[in-house]
Design an enzyme around this catalytic site. Structure first.
Site, PDB file in Angstrom:
ATOM      1  N   ALA A  65      -4.837   3.224   2.053  1.00 16.93           N
ATOM      2  CA  ALA A  65      -5.846   4.283   2.032  1.00 16.93           C
ATOM      3  C   ALA A  65      -6.875   3.959   3.109  1.00 16.93           C
ATOM      4  O   ALA A  65      -6.994   2.809   3.530  1.00 16.93           O
ATOM      5  CB  ALA A  65      -6.522   4.319   0.663  1.00 16.93           C
ATOM      6  N   GLY A 108      -2.002   1.983  -0.073  1.00 13.36           N
ATOM      7  CA  GLY A 108      -1.539   3.369  -0.206  1.00 13.36           C
ATOM      8  C   GLY A 108      -0.267   3.628   0.605  1.00 13.36           C
ATOM      9  O   GLY A 108       0.523   4.508   0.255  1.00 13.36           O
ATOM     10  N   GLU A 111       2.428   2.536  -1.558  1.00 10.40           N
ATOM     11  CA  GLU A 111       2.533   3.530  -2.636  1.00 10.40           C
ATOM     12  C   GLU A 111       3.243   4.796  -2.134  1.00 10.40           C
ATOM     13  O   GLU A 111       4.071   5.376  -2.833  1.00 10.40           O
ATOM     14  CB  GLU A 111       1.130   3.852  -3.174  1.00 10.40           C
ATOM     15  CG  GLU A 111       0.547   2.660  -3.924  1.00 10.40           C
ATOM     16  CD  GLU A 111      -0.934   2.802  -4.252  1.00 10.40           C
ATOM     17  OE1 GLU A 111      -1.713   3.106  -3.339  1.00 10.40           O
ATOM     18  OE2 GLU A 111      -1.296   2.607  -5.421  1.00 10.40           O
ATOM     19  N   GLU A 131      -5.124  -4.466  -2.289  1.00  9.86           N
ATOM     20  CA  GLU A 131      -6.392  -3.911  -2.785  1.00  9.86           C
ATOM     21  C   GLU A 131      -7.291  -4.961  -3.419  1.00  9.86           C
ATOM     22  O   GLU A 131      -8.517  -4.862  -3.348  1.00  9.86           O
ATOM     23  CB  GLU A 131      -6.112  -2.785  -3.799  1.00  9.86           C
ATOM     24  CG  GLU A 131      -5.541  -1.503  -3.206  1.00  9.86           C
ATOM     25  CD  GLU A 131      -4.029  -1.520  -3.055  1.00  9.86           C
ATOM     26  OE1 GLU A 131      -3.405  -2.588  -3.237  1.00  9.86           O
ATOM     27  OE2 GLU A 131      -3.459  -0.450  -2.762  1.00  9.86           O
TER      28      GLU A 131
HETATM   29  N1  CAA Z   1      -8.281   1.899   6.537  1.00 10.35           N
HETATM   30  C1  CAA Z   1      -9.003   2.200   7.635  1.00 10.35           C
HETATM   31  N2  CAA Z   1      -8.785   1.623   8.839  1.00 10.35           N
HETATM   32  C2  CAA Z   1      -7.810   0.705   8.925  1.00 10.35           C
HETATM   33  C3  CAA Z   1      -7.020   0.336   7.813  1.00 10.35           C
HETATM   34  C4  CAA Z   1      -7.290   0.986   6.571  1.00 10.35           C
HETATM   35  N3  CAA Z   1      -6.559   0.740   5.471  1.00 10.35           N
HETATM   36  N4  CAA Z   1      -6.149  -0.606   8.208  1.00 10.35           N
HETATM   37  C5  CAA Z   1      -6.376  -0.823   9.515  1.00 10.35           C
HETATM   38  N5  CAA Z   1      -7.383  -0.046   9.954  1.00 10.35           N
HETATM   39  C6  CAA Z   1      -7.934   0.042  11.293  1.00 10.35           C
HETATM   40  C7  CAA Z   1      -8.799  -1.173  11.603  1.00 10.35           C
HETATM   41  O1  CAA Z   1     -10.105  -1.007  11.063  1.00 10.35           O
HETATM   42  C8  CAA Z   1      -8.766  -1.195  13.112  1.00 10.35           C
HETATM   43  O2  CAA Z   1      -9.637  -0.198  13.583  1.00 10.35           O
HETATM   44  P1  CAA Z   1     -10.689  -0.544  14.795  1.00 10.35           P
HETATM   45  O3  CAA Z   1      -9.792  -0.909  15.949  1.00 10.35           O
HETATM   46  O4  CAA Z   1     -11.431   0.737  14.963  1.00 10.35           O
HETATM   47  O5  CAA Z   1     -11.503  -1.689  14.305  1.00 10.35           O
HETATM   48  C9  CAA Z   1      -7.346  -0.714  13.428  1.00 10.35           C
HETATM   49  O6  CAA Z   1      -6.875  -0.042  12.247  1.00 10.35           O
HETATM   50  C10 CAA Z   1      -6.377  -1.854  13.717  1.00 10.35           C
HETATM   51  O7  CAA Z   1      -6.444  -2.762  12.639  1.00 10.35           O
HETATM   52  P2  CAA Z   1      -6.753  -4.334  12.833  1.00 10.35           P
HETATM   53  O8  CAA Z   1      -7.538  -4.570  14.056  1.00 10.35           O
HETATM   54  O9  CAA Z   1      -7.322  -4.850  11.550  1.00 10.35           O
HETATM   55  O10 CAA Z   1      -5.262  -4.867  13.069  1.00 10.35           O
HETATM   56  P3  CAA Z   1      -4.703  -6.315  12.738  1.00 10.35           P
HETATM   57  O11 CAA Z   1      -3.332  -6.350  13.326  1.00 10.35           O
HETATM   58  O12 CAA Z   1      -5.683  -7.361  13.103  1.00 10.35           O
HETATM   59  O13 CAA Z   1      -4.577  -6.353  11.108  1.00 10.35           O
HETATM   60  C11 CAA Z   1      -3.948  -5.474   8.960  1.00 10.35           C
HETATM   61  C12 CAA Z   1      -3.681  -5.496  10.481  1.00 10.35           C
HETATM   62  C13 CAA Z   1      -3.653  -6.860   8.357  1.00 10.35           C
HETATM   63  C14 CAA Z   1      -3.033  -4.438   8.335  1.00 10.35           C
HETATM   64  C15 CAA Z   1      -5.437  -5.124   8.711  1.00 10.35           C
HETATM   65  O14 CAA Z   1      -5.764  -3.974   9.477  1.00 10.35           O
HETATM   66  C16 CAA Z   1      -5.780  -4.820   7.289  1.00 10.35           C
HETATM   67  O15 CAA Z   1      -5.911  -5.732   6.484  1.00 10.35           O
HETATM   68  N6  CAA Z   1      -5.928  -3.515   6.926  1.00 10.35           N
HETATM   69  C17 CAA Z   1      -6.340  -3.095   5.609  1.00 10.35           C
HETATM   70  C18 CAA Z   1      -5.187  -3.157   4.647  1.00 10.35           C
HETATM   71  C19 CAA Z   1      -5.654  -2.787   3.249  1.00 10.35           C
HETATM   72  O16 CAA Z   1      -6.533  -3.411   2.685  1.00 10.35           O
HETATM   73  N7  CAA Z   1      -5.043  -1.736   2.656  1.00 10.35           N
HETATM   74  C20 CAA Z   1      -5.360  -1.276   1.348  1.00 10.35           C
HETATM   75  C21 CAA Z   1      -6.386  -0.210   1.419  1.00 10.35           C
HETATM   76  S1  CAA Z   1      -6.968   0.290  -0.193  1.00 10.35           S
HETATM   77  C22 CAA Z   1      -5.772   1.306  -0.813  1.00 10.35           C
HETATM   78  O17 CAA Z   1      -4.746   1.533  -0.213  1.00 10.35           O
HETATM   79  C23 CAA Z   1      -6.127   1.897  -2.167  1.00 10.35           C
HETATM   80  C24 CAA Z   1      -5.007   2.661  -2.838  1.00 10.35           C
HETATM   81  O18 CAA Z   1      -4.222   2.115  -3.532  1.00 10.35           O
HETATM   82  C25 CAA Z   1      -4.927   4.125  -2.746  1.00 10.35           C
END
Ligand code: CAA
Length: 257
Positions: A65, A108, A111, A131
């Site tokens: 998400a 998400g 999911e 999450e």
């Molecule tokens: N939401 C918004 N933006 C996201 C994102 C997310 N879930 N995942 C990545 N991005 C964005 C980053 O903020 C970054 O943007 P900027 O360049 O503007 O800063 C861009 O995508 C590239 O990401 P990274 O620089 O972080 O890339 P990386 O290769 O260093 O890391 C990653 C990759 C490990 C996937 C890391 O991006 C990460 O941990 N992302 C979040 C994953 C996460 O926590 N997902 C769960 C979300 S909550 C959810 O999904 C709830 C539900 O059940 C409905």
């Protein structure tokens, strides 16, 4: 016009949908989910669409998400969030949905992947429910679908540690159906979708419905449901055509009737 989803022209009954937020690793914001629900609603009603492939890009299927969007929601905002309604429409899509997964498939995104009937994964794919690292839990079916897909111990480990599993482990656990080299993932998913698209549409719809029912019912109820669907299909022209074509040693000509 969709902004966060690219579609390719329908070919051999297969619709290809590509998540398209490359700058955010295809994070699923509300607008993207709404577009996806709208497109799948349309595809469900379009007789020319026989199966759908959903994919991302080589870096990510979807990284979850949209965390930035979530940051703006308080409890009332979460209660009023329209996303559960979009998820329900995605889950109700009645035709085969095949996911082609490269790279990150998290939160998400994982999911969403679990809404697919068949999952082809690239050897570089990673699956996880991170999450817990954000002080929350999966909110779009992650706990419930994951436990049904991979069992309690692995699902609990993924949800409680937030650590992803690699593609090989996902295959062993039954979370995905096939692994491919990264560059072949989409092609293989399209192959499967084409094969499915040639089959009798009403039988396919019943197959999906009955398979999904198995996740929600105990065995006796599921068996009764399957038998009813099997009986219903005896009333279709395609069933007679399929059997006749086998006996006459030719390809069936299915009409969806
Ligand atoms: N939401 C918004 N933006 C996201 C994102 C997310 N879930 N995942 C990545 N991005 C964005 C980053 O903020 C970054 O943007 P900027 O360049 O503007 O800063 C861009 O995508 C590239 O990401 P990274 O620089 O972080 O890339 P990386 O290769 O260093 O890391 C990653 C990759 C490990 C996937 C890391 O991006 C990460 O941990 N992302 C979040 C994953 C996460 O926590 N997902 C769960 C979300 S909550 C959810 O999904 C709830 C539900 O059940 C409905």
């Amino acid at each position: 016009m969709p902004t966060f989803l690219l579609t390719e022209p329908l070919h051999n009954g297969v619709l290809i949908l590509r998540l398209n937020r490359p700058d955010a690793l295809n994070a699923l914001n509300t607008a993207l989910l709404e577009e996806l629900a709208d497109l799948l609603d349309d595809a469900g009603l379009n007789d020319d669409v026989r199966s759908v492939v959903i994919t991302g890009n080589e870096r990510a299927f979807a990284a979850g998400a949209d965390v930035r969007e979530m940051a703006g929601l308080d409890a009332v905002g979460v209660m009023q969030d329209p996303r559960p309604r979009y998820w329900a429409r995605i889950a109700a899509f009645p035709k085969p949905l095949i996911a082609a997964v490269n790279g990150y498939c998290l939160g998400g995104g994982c999911e969403l992947m679990m809404h697919a009937d068949i999952v082809v994964a690239s050897s570089d794919a990673q699956f996880g429910q991170p999450e817990i690292n954000l002080g929350i839990i999966p909110g779009a079916g992650g706990t419930q679908r994951l436990i049904r897909a991979v069992g309690k111990a692995l699902a609990s480990q993924m949800v409680m540690t937030g650590q992803p599993i690699d593609a090989e482990r996902a295959l062993q656990a039954g979370l995905v159906s096939e692994l491919t080299e990264p560059e072949l993932c989409l092609e293989r998913a399209i192959d499967i979708a084409r094969r499915i698209a040639r089959q009798a549409p009403l039988a396919m719809q019943q197959a999906k419905d009955v398979l999904n029912r198995a996740q929600e019912s105990h065995l006796a109820a599921g068996l009764a449901y399957e038998r009813k669907a099997f009986t219903l299909l005896a009333a279709t022209e395609d069933r007679n055509e399929g059997i006749r074509a086998f006996i006459e040693k030719r390809r069936p000509d299915y009409r969806g009737r």
